[in-house]
Design a protein around this motif. Sequence first.
Motif, PDB file in Angstrom:
ATOM      1  N   VAL A   1       0.845  -1.190   0.000  1.00  0.00           N
ATOM      2  CA  VAL A   1       0.000   0.000   0.000  1.00  0.00           C
ATOM      3  C   VAL A   1       0.880   1.239   0.000  1.00  0.00           C
ATOM      4  CG1 VAL A   1      -0.173   0.223   2.522  1.00  0.00           C
ATOM      5  CG2 VAL A   1      -2.086   1.011   1.080  1.00  0.00           C
ATOM      6  N   GLY A  39      -1.187   1.644  -5.337  1.00  0.00           N
ATOM      7  CA  GLY A  39      -1.104   1.591  -3.883  1.00  0.00           C
ATOM      8  C   GLY A  39      -1.867   2.680  -3.176  1.00  0.00           C
ATOM      9  N   ASN A  88      -4.812  -4.493   0.714  1.00  0.00           N
ATOM     10  CA  ASN A  88      -3.550  -4.671   1.438  1.00  0.00           C
ATOM     11  C   ASN A  88      -3.752  -5.284   2.812  1.00  0.00           C
ATOM     12  OD1 ASN A  88      -4.712  -1.912   1.986  1.00  0.00           O
ATOM     13  ND2 ASN A  88      -3.137  -1.952   3.584  1.00  0.00           N
ATOM     14  N   GLN A 110       8.011  -1.798   1.367  1.00  0.00           N
ATOM     15  CA  GLN A 110       6.670  -2.271   1.058  1.00  0.00           C
ATOM     16  C   GLN A 110       6.774  -3.693   0.511  1.00  0.00           C
ATOM     17  OE1 GLN A 110       3.498  -1.225   1.379  1.00  0.00           O
ATOM     18  NE2 GLN A 110       4.176   0.539   2.586  1.00  0.00           N
TER      19      GLN A 110
END
Length: 283
Positions: free
Chosen positions: A135, A168, A201, A269
Motif C-alpha cells: 500500500v 497503492g 492490502n 513495502q
Amino acid sequence: MTLPRLLPVALALTGLACDPAANRVNRPNNPTPSTPQPSTDWALVWQDEFDGEAGTPPSSERWVHDVGGHGWGNEQLEFNTDRADNAAHDGAGHLVITARRERYGNREYTSARIRTQGRYEPTYGRVEARIQLPVGRGIWPAFWMLGANIASVDWPECGEIDIMEYRGQLPSIVRGSLHGPGYSAGNNLGQEHVVSGTKLNEGFHVYAVEWEPDRIRWFLDDTMFFEATPAKLPAGARWVFDSPQFIILNVAVGGTFVGPVGRDTVFPQEMKVDYVRVYARPT
C-alpha cells in the motif's frame, strides 16, 4: 502491467494500461474472504507454493529474474535486483517481493520482478495467485503474462494479459486488462473492480484469469468482474491470445500508471505471494 526489457527487440517499447481516464469501473458486491477453488472442470498442472526456507530466493527451475533500472518503458523509479533483499521466501509459505527506498544502480529504490519465461509458458488455463498487496502512493504491484513470442514479434503483437495490477494509493481497486495490436497502453481493453468494506492490502485475495480460446475472464476471489472476447476489440484489431505466455510477478515504484511516490509512503513495502497455480481443462 508493463513491457519488461527481456530482450533487445523490446528495449524501446512501452506496455501497460497507464491512462487512468481510460479505465472503466465496475462496482460489485464485496468478495468473500475465503480462498475459492476452481470448479472440477479444471485440473492442476503447475504450481509454486513458495515453501522454501526463510531468506532463500524463488526457485530457479521456475523463475528468472529481470535485473535493471532503466524505467521499464513506464518511467518506473526502481532498480530491479536478483537479491534476496528484494525477493525471498519468508519461511512461512510465502514469496515476498520487497520494494525498498535505497540508493542502488543510480536509482533511489529497489524491488524485484520475476518471470517464468523459458521455464513454463502455458497456452490457456486458469492462472491464479493468492496475494497480499502492499500500500502507498506510487506503489504498483502486478501479476501478469506476456506472449512467449515477444522476441520475434515485439510488443504489443505478442499480447499481454494483466491478471492484476493496482495503485497503492487506491487500495480498494484492482484492474484487469489486455494489450494487443490496436489496443495497448492507455487504449488497452480492460476494467477496474472496486471492492467495498475492505482494502486489498489488509489480507490475502485470489486473483485469477480463466483463459480459453476466444475468451478471457477475470476474477477477484469468487467474483468475476470482466470478460474479454474478440468481439470486444476495436474495429480491425486482432485477437493474439492463442499462443504460449509466461507469468510475471513484480512490484514497481512510481511510473505512468501510479504517478510519483507519496511523501507519506512508508518503505519497505511488501507483496506477499502465497502461491501461483495453473489449471487446465481435462482432456
